[in-house]
Design an enzyme around this catalytic site. Structure first.
Site, PDB file in Angstrom:
ATOM      1  N   ARG A  91      54.919  38.629  26.237  1.00 43.27           N
ATOM      2  CA  ARG A  91      54.825  37.940  25.253  1.00 43.27           C
ATOM      3  C   ARG A  91      53.384  37.213  24.993  1.00 43.27           C
ATOM      4  O   ARG A  91      52.553  37.379  25.914  1.00 43.27           O
ATOM      5  CB  ARG A  91      55.962  36.665  25.171  1.00 43.27           C
ATOM      6  CG  ARG A  91      57.201  37.232  25.219  1.00 43.27           C
ATOM      7  CD  ARG A  91      58.270  36.337  25.534  1.00 43.27           C
ATOM      8  NE  ARG A  91      58.178  34.940  24.780  1.00 43.27           N
ATOM      9  CZ  ARG A  91      58.960  34.046  25.305  1.00 43.27           C
ATOM     10  NH1 ARG A  91      59.842  33.885  26.317  1.00 43.27           N
ATOM     11  NH2 ARG A  91      58.725  32.828  24.517  1.00 43.27           N
ATOM     12  N   LYS A 109      55.793  35.751  29.910  1.00 44.27           N
ATOM     13  CA  LYS A 109      55.410  34.964  28.704  1.00 44.27           C
ATOM     14  C   LYS A 109      54.112  33.946  29.164  1.00 44.27           C
ATOM     15  O   LYS A 109      54.188  33.253  30.354  1.00 44.27           O
ATOM     16  CB  LYS A 109      56.507  33.906  28.421  1.00 44.27           C
ATOM     17  CG  LYS A 109      56.105  32.908  27.160  1.00 44.27           C
ATOM     18  CD  LYS A 109      56.369  31.710  27.932  1.00 44.27           C
ATOM     19  CE  LYS A 109      56.171  30.647  26.670  1.00 44.27           C
ATOM     20  NZ  LYS A 109      55.984  29.185  27.588  1.00 44.27           N
ATOM     21  N   HIS A 121      61.061  44.451  38.476  1.00 47.23           N
ATOM     22  CA  HIS A 121      62.113  44.598  37.444  1.00 47.23           C
ATOM     23  C   HIS A 121      62.981  43.311  37.504  1.00 47.23           C
ATOM     24  O   HIS A 121      62.990  42.684  38.111  1.00 47.23           O
ATOM     25  CB  HIS A 121      62.880  46.160  37.672  1.00 47.23           C
ATOM     26  CG  HIS A 121      63.302  46.323  39.047  1.00 47.23           C
ATOM     27  ND1 HIS A 121      62.816  47.201  39.604  1.00 47.23           N
ATOM     28  CD2 HIS A 121      64.245  45.825  40.048  1.00 47.23           C
ATOM     29  CE1 HIS A 121      62.838  47.252  40.821  1.00 47.23           C
ATOM     30  NE2 HIS A 121      64.033  46.321  41.055  1.00 47.23           N
ATOM     31  N   ASN A 135      53.497  40.190  45.240  1.00 40.44           N
ATOM     32  CA  ASN A 135      54.598  41.220  45.090  1.00 40.44           C
ATOM     33  C   ASN A 135      55.710  40.294  44.618  1.00 40.44           C
ATOM     34  O   ASN A 135      56.161  39.407  45.505  1.00 40.44           O
ATOM     35  CB  ASN A 135      54.943  41.937  46.175  1.00 40.44           C
ATOM     36  CG  ASN A 135      55.874  43.065  45.894  1.00 40.44           C
ATOM     37  OD1 ASN A 135      57.113  42.641  45.490  1.00 40.44           O
ATOM     38  ND2 ASN A 135      55.558  44.331  46.050  1.00 40.44           N
ATOM     39  N   TYR A 145      61.338  25.327  32.231  1.00 38.05           N
ATOM     40  CA  TYR A 145      61.435  24.186  31.246  1.00 38.05           C
ATOM     41  C   TYR A 145      62.434  23.270  31.904  1.00 38.05           C
ATOM     42  O   TYR A 145      63.485  23.793  32.379  1.00 38.05           O
ATOM     43  CB  TYR A 145      62.060  25.127  30.071  1.00 38.05           C
ATOM     44  CG  TYR A 145      62.365  24.187  29.002  1.00 38.05           C
ATOM     45  CD1 TYR A 145      61.622  23.254  28.379  1.00 38.05           C
ATOM     46  CD2 TYR A 145      63.727  24.228  28.202  1.00 38.05           C
ATOM     47  CE1 TYR A 145      61.816  22.132  27.386  1.00 38.05           C
ATOM     48  CE2 TYR A 145      63.727  23.631  27.324  1.00 38.05           C
ATOM     49  CZ  TYR A 145      63.090  22.590  26.738  1.00 38.05           C
ATOM     50  OH  TYR A 145      63.403  21.856  25.703  1.00 38.05           O
ATOM     51  N   ALA A 181      64.909  36.058  50.144  1.00 41.58           N
ATOM     52  CA  ALA A 181      65.889  36.520  49.100  1.00 41.58           C
ATOM     53  C   ALA A 181      66.695  35.421  48.455  1.00 41.58           C
ATOM     54  O   ALA A 181      67.376  34.825  49.519  1.00 41.58           O
ATOM     55  CB  ALA A 181      66.533  37.838  49.436  1.00 41.58           C
TER      56      ALA A 181
END
Length: 222
Positions: A91, A109, A121, A135, A145, A181
């Site tokens: 974006r 963005k 991904h 990474n 936000y 993770a």
């Protein structure tokens, strides 16, 4: 007319009838445009670039030797050697530095992505600055936000962000730091730090004491 001009300048349009070019578009030599690809607005494509099929670029500045799959690129700058996979959305306000890699189903963005950064991904990166060679694991989200304002996420060079990490901006992850993770990072992580959990907490280094505790049945975070 515009398609013929691009081909006369050294570009290869694999199926020209399926390509759309605006009048302001500039296409360099040795560019390959695959079928069903649109180049619109103030878009400039450097030499040696491969685009598509099914790509959409608007107001994009693409440096030499980039590879763009079935992605949407709007108002972004791609430096030399950037690779973007299918179904990703880059974006406005984004800068992808040399050899950055964006895989599939990622959204970027208003961010600066450093040289050699790997975003595989299924990630959302918004209002972020990421240092070289970091990474970013699958499913990473910068939570930029708070309902009122947007906030910045900073990730240092060579950091490793584990899959499904949530980064609650404003937050900084230092150079060489690691998040486990599924971590929810709501506090700054120092350079070289290692955090995991919800919320993320520092992990103790597994040295001699940690190994001894483990061998004696004690609990050691490693």
């Amino acid at each position: 007319r515009l398609r013929r001009k691009a081909m006369a300048s050294g570009a290869t349009l694999v199926d020209p009838e399926t390509n759309f070019l605006d009048t302001m578009v500039e296409v360099g030599e040795d560019v390959t445009v695959q079928p069903n690809t649109s180049l619109r607005g103030d878009t400039c494509i450097g030499p040696g670039v491969t685009i598509g099929p099914n790509a959409q670029l608007r107001d994009a500045h693409v440096g030499p030797d980039c590879s763009i799959g079935a992605a949407i690129i709007e108002g972004a700058v791609l430096e030399r050697g950037v690779s973007i996979g299918p179904f990703s959305y880059v974006r406005p306000g984004t800068i992808l530095e040399e050899n950055a890699y964006i895989g599939s189903h990622a959204e970027i963005k208003a961010s600066r992505i450093g040289s050699g950064v790997h975003i595989g991904h299924f990630s959302y990166i918004g209002d972020a600055v990421i240092g070289a060679n970091a990474n970013i694991g699958a499913g990473t989200v910068t939570c930029n936000y708070d309902g009122v304002s947007k906030h910045l996420t900073e990730i240092g060079e060579d950091a490793l962000i584990g899959s499904d990490t949530l980064l609650i901006a404003p937050v900084k992850v230092g150079a060489g730091a690691v998040t486990g993770a599924g971590a929810v990072v709501n506090k700054d992580v120092p350079p070289g730090g290692r955090v995991a959990g919800v919320p993320a907490r520092p992990l103790r280094s597994r040295g001699r004491k940690g190994a001894l505790a483990a061998s004696e049945g004690g609990r050691s975070l490693g």
